[in-house]
Design a protein around this motif. Structure first.
Motif, PDB file in Angstrom:
ATOM      1  N   GLN A 476       0.831  -1.203   0.000  1.00 43.78           N
ATOM      2  CA  GLN A 476       0.000   0.000   0.000  1.00 43.78           C
ATOM      3  C   GLN A 476       0.866   1.253   0.000  1.00 43.78           C
ATOM      4  N   LEU A 477       1.946   1.220   0.776  1.00 44.21           N
ATOM      5  CA  LEU A 477       2.856   2.362   0.851  1.00 44.21           C
ATOM      6  C   LEU A 477       3.489   2.634  -0.504  1.00 44.21           C
ATOM      7  N   LEU A 478       3.915   1.586  -1.209  1.00 42.12           N
ATOM      8  CA  LEU A 478       4.520   1.768  -2.523  1.00 42.12           C
ATOM      9  C   LEU A 478       3.528   2.390  -3.500  1.00 42.12           C
ATOM     10  N   SER A 479       2.272   1.928  -3.456  1.00 43.68           N
ATOM     11  CA  SER A 479       1.260   2.466  -4.363  1.00 43.68           C
ATOM     12  C   SER A 479       0.998   3.952  -4.093  1.00 43.68           C
ATOM     13  N   ALA A 480       0.880   4.316  -2.800  1.00 42.70           N
ATOM     14  CA  ALA A 480       0.642   5.717  -2.450  1.00 42.70           C
ATOM     15  C   ALA A 480       1.827   6.590  -2.832  1.00 42.70           C
ATOM     16  N   ALA A 481       3.057   6.077  -2.618  1.00 44.10           N
ATOM     17  CA  ALA A 481       4.254   6.846  -2.954  1.00 44.10           C
ATOM     18  C   ALA A 481       4.364   7.049  -4.461  1.00 44.10           C
ATOM     19  N   LYS A 482       4.025   6.045  -5.220  1.00 40.54           N
ATOM     20  CA  LYS A 482       4.108   6.154  -6.673  1.00 40.54           C
ATOM     21  C   LYS A 482       3.147   7.202  -7.214  1.00 40.54           C
ATOM     22  N   ASN A 483       1.924   7.299  -6.601  1.00 43.14           N
ATOM     23  CA  ASN A 483       0.906   8.228  -7.084  1.00 43.14           C
ATOM     24  C   ASN A 483       1.008   9.602  -6.435  1.00 43.14           C
ATOM     25  N   ALA A 486      -1.307  11.958  -0.536  1.00 41.09           N
ATOM     26  CA  ALA A 486      -1.043  12.628   0.738  1.00 41.09           C
ATOM     27  C   ALA A 486      -1.033  11.665   1.913  1.00 41.09           C
ATOM     28  N   THR A 487      -1.511  10.420   1.725  1.00 41.03           N
ATOM     29  CA  THR A 487      -1.499   9.436   2.806  1.00 41.03           C
ATOM     30  C   THR A 487      -0.160   8.732   2.934  1.00 41.03           C
ATOM     31  N   THR A 488       0.813   9.036   2.071  1.00 40.50           N
ATOM     32  CA  THR A 488       2.103   8.340   2.084  1.00 40.50           C
ATOM     33  C   THR A 488       2.820   8.459   3.426  1.00 40.50           C
ATOM     34  N   PRO A 489       2.985   9.676   4.035  1.00 37.23           N
ATOM     35  CA  PRO A 489       3.687   9.743   5.318  1.00 37.23           C
ATOM     36  C   PRO A 489       3.028   8.902   6.402  1.00 37.23           C
ATOM     37  N   GLY A 490       1.684   8.906   6.479  1.00 39.39           N
ATOM     38  CA  GLY A 490       1.003   8.098   7.481  1.00 39.39           C
ATOM     39  C   GLY A 490       1.212   6.615   7.259  1.00 39.39           C
ATOM     40  N   LEU A 491       1.154   6.160   5.990  1.00 34.12           N
ATOM     41  CA  LEU A 491       1.416   4.749   5.707  1.00 34.12           C
ATOM     42  C   LEU A 491       2.867   4.379   6.038  1.00 34.12           C
ATOM     43  N   PHE A 492       3.803   5.308   5.811  1.00 34.15           N
ATOM     44  CA  PHE A 492       5.209   5.039   6.129  1.00 34.15           C
ATOM     45  C   PHE A 492       5.388   4.811   7.630  1.00 34.15           C
ATOM     46  N   VAL A 493       4.733   5.629   8.462  1.00 35.81           N
ATOM     47  CA  VAL A 493       4.822   5.453   9.911  1.00 35.81           C
ATOM     48  C   VAL A 493       4.194   4.127  10.327  1.00 35.81           C
ATOM     49  N   SER A 496       6.526   1.310   9.359  1.00 40.94           N
ATOM     50  CA  SER A 496       7.713   1.304  10.214  1.00 40.94           C
ATOM     51  C   SER A 496       7.418   0.668  11.558  1.00 40.94           C
ATOM     52  N   ASN A 497       6.225   0.878  12.103  1.00 39.23           N
ATOM     53  CA  ASN A 497       5.873   0.249  13.379  1.00 39.23           C
ATOM     54  C   ASN A 497       5.774  -1.265  13.241  1.00 39.23           C
ATOM     55  N   LEU A 498       5.379  -1.741  12.028  1.00 38.76           N
ATOM     56  CA  LEU A 498       5.358  -3.181  11.798  1.00 38.76           C
ATOM     57  C   LEU A 498       6.756  -3.718  11.520  1.00 38.76           C
ATOM     58  N   ARG A 499       7.582  -2.917  10.852  1.00 43.34           N
ATOM     59  CA  ARG A 499       8.931  -3.356  10.493  1.00 43.34           C
ATOM     60  C   ARG A 499       9.850  -3.392  11.701  1.00 43.34           C
ATOM     61  N   VAL A 511      10.791   7.950  13.110  1.00 44.49           N
ATOM     62  CA  VAL A 511      11.371   6.790  12.419  1.00 44.49           C
ATOM     63  C   VAL A 511      12.830   7.049  12.080  1.00 44.49           C
ATOM     64  N   PHE A 512      13.131   8.213  11.515  1.00 47.85           N
ATOM     65  CA  PHE A 512      14.493   8.488  11.054  1.00 47.85           C
ATOM     66  C   PHE A 512      15.466   8.706  12.206  1.00 47.85           C
ATOM     67  N   ARG A 513      14.946   8.967  13.405  1.00 46.89           N
ATOM     68  CA  ARG A 513      15.860   9.042  14.548  1.00 46.89           C
ATOM     69  C   ARG A 513      16.383   7.664  14.937  1.00 46.89           C
ATOM     70  N   VAL A 514      15.612   6.628  14.631  1.00 42.05           N
ATOM     71  CA  VAL A 514      16.018   5.252  14.972  1.00 42.05           C
ATOM     72  C   VAL A 514      16.641   4.562  13.771  1.00 42.05           C
ATOM     73  N   VAL A 515      16.120   4.809  12.598  1.00 37.98           N
ATOM     74  CA  VAL A 515      16.578   4.152  11.379  1.00 37.98           C
ATOM     75  C   VAL A 515      17.152   5.211  10.433  1.00 37.98           C
ATOM     76  N   PRO A 516      18.450   5.449  10.448  1.00 39.70           N
ATOM     77  CA  PRO A 516      19.021   6.452   9.531  1.00 39.70           C
ATOM     78  C   PRO A 516      18.874   6.001   8.077  1.00 39.70           C
ATOM     79  N   ALA A 517      18.215   6.818   7.283  1.00 42.86           N
ATOM     80  CA  ALA A 517      18.041   6.554   5.852  1.00 42.86           C
ATOM     81  C   ALA A 517      17.984   7.898   5.135  1.00 42.86           C
TER      82      ALA A 517
END
Length: 581
Positions: A476-483, A486-493, A496-499, A511-517
Motif C-alpha cells: 500500500q505504501l509503494l502504491s501511495a508513494a508512486k501516485n 497525501a497518505t504516504t507519510p502516514g502509511l510510512f509510519v 515502520s511500526n510493523l517493520r 522513524v528516522f531518529r532510529v533508522v538512519p536513511a
C-alpha cells in the motif's frame, strides 16, 4: 325519494360547469395598467366563455388540470410569469348554460421599454395584443426608500488589487409579512466568493418608514485585473397585507463597477500577498540558544494573514545548516470566517536535532507582503539565530580523560622501566578486581545470547505473521508513494511500526531518529514539499506531475538494507557512539 332526487340534481348542476365539451365564446385580455415602473408586477386578466354541454360519461372522471387555458406562455420572452389563478361561474343565456372562466396572471417585465403581450388563443377565440410601457425609476408615491421592497449593495472599498479581499454587503428592505421570498447570491466567473457567516435579520426605519431587513455579507477575491461587474442581485417574494390579500414584491440592484488593479511593479516577493495585516511568529526555541548534541528541539513557525484564505499562503522555508537535522511535519492550514472578513493561519512544526557541535546558524525567514491599508510593501521577518551546540556530557568526559592520560605517558613509562617505583598493592587489588568483573560480564553476555536465541526460536511463527501483515502495508505504501498520495507519510509510519516493533513511532521524524536513511528522508521531504507548496490553480492536478520512481526505489532499498536490523532494533547499543573508551 324526494331527497334522493334533489341531491343528484345539485351535484349535476355543479359538474355541468366543468363539462369538457363546449363551444368557444369571446376572449378578452386586460392588464391592470398599461404603464409601470421597472421592478413592479403587472396583473393581467384573461376572460373567456363557453357553452356547457352535459356529458354524463365523463361526469365522475373530471380532472381540473385537464381543463383548457389560454396559451399564456407566449409572453415569456418579455415577461416572467410569477403566479397563475383561475375561477369559474355559470350564467344562463336564452335558456342555455354558459360557463365564464377568468384567468389571472402576475407578470414581471424582464426589461424596460415598450413590450407587447401577443394575441392569446382559447379554443377558437383569440384576444387582441396589448402594449405595455415599462419605464426606469420608481413610482412617485414610492420615491426614495418609501417602497414595498428594495435592495442596497455596499462594499468596504471603492477599488482593490487583484486577489485582494472585497467585502460586499447585501441588504433587502421590505414591508409587511413576508410569506415567500428568494434573494439571489452574487456570482462571477473571475472571482472567488465566500459567504461570511449567517444572514442577519433586524428592523430599521428609513425616512419615517419602518422596514424589516435581511443582511448578507460576502468576501470577494477578484482573480483578474480590469473592472469587476457583478450580475444584478434579484429578489422576488410575496407579502400578506393587513386585509389578508397577497402583494408581490420584486426588485433588483446592480453593484457599481469596481476597478481591479494589477500587482504593483515595486512588489519584490515571489508570492503576491495583499492583506490588511500579516504576521510571522516563532515558538519552541530555547531562550539561551544553548544545546547539546542529540537534543530534540521542536520549532513552530506560524504565518497569519487578515484578508486572505489559507490556500493563498506560501509554504514556509525549512532550510537548516549542516550539522542540524530537520524533520518537518505536514503544514496545518486554517481559515476563520467572520462578519468582518477572512483570517487564515499556516502553521509549520519541525523537529530539530543537532548532530555536530559548534555554532549552527538558522537563516533568517523573510516573507514580503503588500499592506492594503498603507498601500505599500512590508516584510515579515524572523531574524537569523545562532545555536551554540556543545558535545554531550558523556563525550566531553571521555575526551577529558583521554587527554589527561596523554599528558602523562612519558613519566609512567620511565617509572616502570627504571623499576624504582613498584606498583602499589592497592593498585594490584583493583586490577584483579577489574579482571574478575570483566569475566563476570563475559559470562553474563553468553547467558543473554543463549536466552535471546531461544526466544527468537519460539517467536518464529509470530514474526512470520507480522511479516505477512508488514508486506501488505508495504505494498500500500509503494502504491501511495508512486501516485504522490497525501497518505504516504502516514502509511510510512504505520509500516515502520510493523517493520521495527516496540518503538511506537508517531511521525516520520521518529522513524528516522532510529533508522538512519538519508536518501529516503530526502525523498519523503520532496513529496511533502510537492503536496503542500502548490498554488490554488494547480493543486487539484498535483498528482499528474509527480514522479514517484525515486521514492519507491528508496523505500525498497531501505527495506532490504534494514532486514537484519529489524530483529535487533529493540536493543540499545552496547557502547553509545558518543562514548570513548
Amino acid at each position: 325519494m324526494v331527497k334522493r332526487l334533489i341531491i343528484p340534481t345539485i351535484w349535476l348542476a355543479i359538474f355541468m360547469v366543468l363539462g369538457l365539451s363546449a363551444q368557444a365564446g369571446e376572449l378578452t385580455a386586460e392588464p391592470d395598467r398599461n404603464r409601470l415602473y421597472e421592478g413592479e408586477v403587472l396583473t393581467f386578466t384573461v376572460k373567456g366563455s363557453t357553452k356547457i354541454d352535459i356529458n354524463l360519461s365523463n361526469l365522475f372522471d373530471f380532472d381540473l388540470s385537464s381543463l383548457p387555458s389560454p396559451d399564456i406562455e407566449k409572453v415569456e420572452p418579455d415577461f416572467e410569469i410569477l403566479a397563475r389563478n383561475q375561477r369559474y361561474s355559470i350564467t344562463t343565456v336564452n335558456g342555455e348554460m354558459v360557463g365564464e372562466i377568468t384567468w389571472t396572471y402576475q407578470l414581471a417585465p424582464k426589461s424596460t421599454g415598450k413590450l407587447t403581450i401577443p394575441a392569446l388563443t382559447f379554443k377558437d377565440s383569440v384576444s387582441k395584443p396589448v402594449t405595455i410601457e415599462v419605464v426606469d425609476g420608481t413610482p412617485p408615491d414610492q420615491s426614495g426608500s418609501n417602497r414595498d421592497s428594495f435592495i442596497e449593495l455596499t462594499t468596504d472599498k471603492a477599488e482593490v488589487y487583484v486577489q485582494e479581499q472585497l467585502i460586499l454587503t447585501v441588504r433587502l428592505f421590505f414591508r409587511g409579512n413576508l410569506i415567500r421570498g428568494e434573494l439571489s447570491d452574487p456570482q462571477h466567473p473571475n472571482a472567488i466568493i465566500e459567504t461570511l457567516g449567517k444572514q442577519r435579520e433586524f428592523a430599521t426605519e428609513r425616512d419615517g418608514v419602518r422596514y424589516r431587513v435581511v443582511e448578507r455579507r460576502y468576501a470577494l477575491f477578484p482573480q483578474k485585473s480590469g473592472v469587476l461587474n457583478l450580475p444584478p442581485i434579484r429578489f422576488e417574494g410575496q407579502a400578506r397585507n393587513t386585509d389578508g390579500s397577497l402583494r408581490f414584491l420584486r426588485d433588483s440592484a446592480d453593484l457599481f463597477e469596481v476597478p481591479i488593479k494589477e500587482v504593483p511593479a515595486e512588489f519584490t516577493g515571489t508570492t503576491w500577498l495583499p492583506a490588511s495585516s500579516l504576521t510571522l511568529a516563532e515558538a519552541g526555541m530555547p531562550a539561551t540558544l544553548n544545546l547539546n548534541t542529540g537534543d530534540n528541539l521542536t520549532r513552530t513557525l506560524s504565518l497569519q494573514a487578515t484578508g486572505l484564505p489559507s490556500e493563498a499562503l506560501p509554504p514556509l522555508p525549512d532550510s537548516v545548516p549542516d550539522g542540524l537535522r530537520s524533520y518537518p511535519e505536514e503544514p496545518q492550514r486554517n481559515t476563520n470566517v467572520g462578519p468582518d472578513g477572512i483570517t487564515s493561519t499556516l502553521t509549520q512544526t519541525s523537529a530539530l536535532v543537532p548532530v555536530n557541535a559548534g555554532k549552527l546558524t538558522l537563516p533568517a525567514i523573510r516573507i514580503p507582503w503588500w499592506d492594503t491599508e498603507s498601500d505599500s510593501q512590508k516584510v515579515a521577518i524572523i531574524p537569523a539565530q545562532t545555536l551554540n551546540v556543545t558535545a554531550s556530557e558523556g563525550s566531553a568526559a571521555a575526551t577529558g580523560t583521554a587527554s589527561n592520560d596523554q599528558n602523562t605517558p612519558s613519566a609512567t613509562s620511565s617509572e616502570v622501566a627504571s623499576g624504582n617505583n613498584p606498583v602499589p598493592s592497592s593498585r594490584r587489588f583493583w586490577q584483579w578486581t577489574s579482571f574478575a568483573l570483566a569475566g563476570v560480564w563475559v559470562l553474563t553476555m553468553l547467558a543473554w545470547w543463549r536466552s535471546r536465541k531461544m526466544a527468537d526460536d519460539r517467536s518464529d511463527q509470530t514474526v512470520s505473521s507480522e511479516s505477512t501483515n508488514e508486506q501488505g502495508v508495504f505494498e500500500q505504501l509503494l502504491s501511495a508513494a508512486k501516485n504522490g498520495d497525501a497518505t504516504t507519510p502516514g502509511l510510512f509510519v504505520r509500516w515502520s511500526n510493523l517493520r521495527w516493533p516496540g518503538h511506537n513511532f508517531g511521525s516520520t521524524g521518529d522513524v528516522f531518529r532510529v533508522v538512519p536513511a538519508p536518501d529516503l528522508e530526502l525523498e519523503l521531504s520532496a513529496l511533502q514539499a510537492h503536496l503542500f507548496s502548490r498554488g490554488p490553480s494547480d493543486r487539484n492536478n498535483s498528482s499528474k506531475c509527480w514522479d514517484g520512481t525515486s521514492l519507491t526505489s528508496a523505500l525498497r532499498q531501505t527495506r532490504k538494507q534494514t532486514l537484519k536490523v529489524s530483529s535487533e532494533a529493540g536493543l540499545p547499543p552496547l557502547y553509545p557512539s558518543n562514548l570513548s573508551v
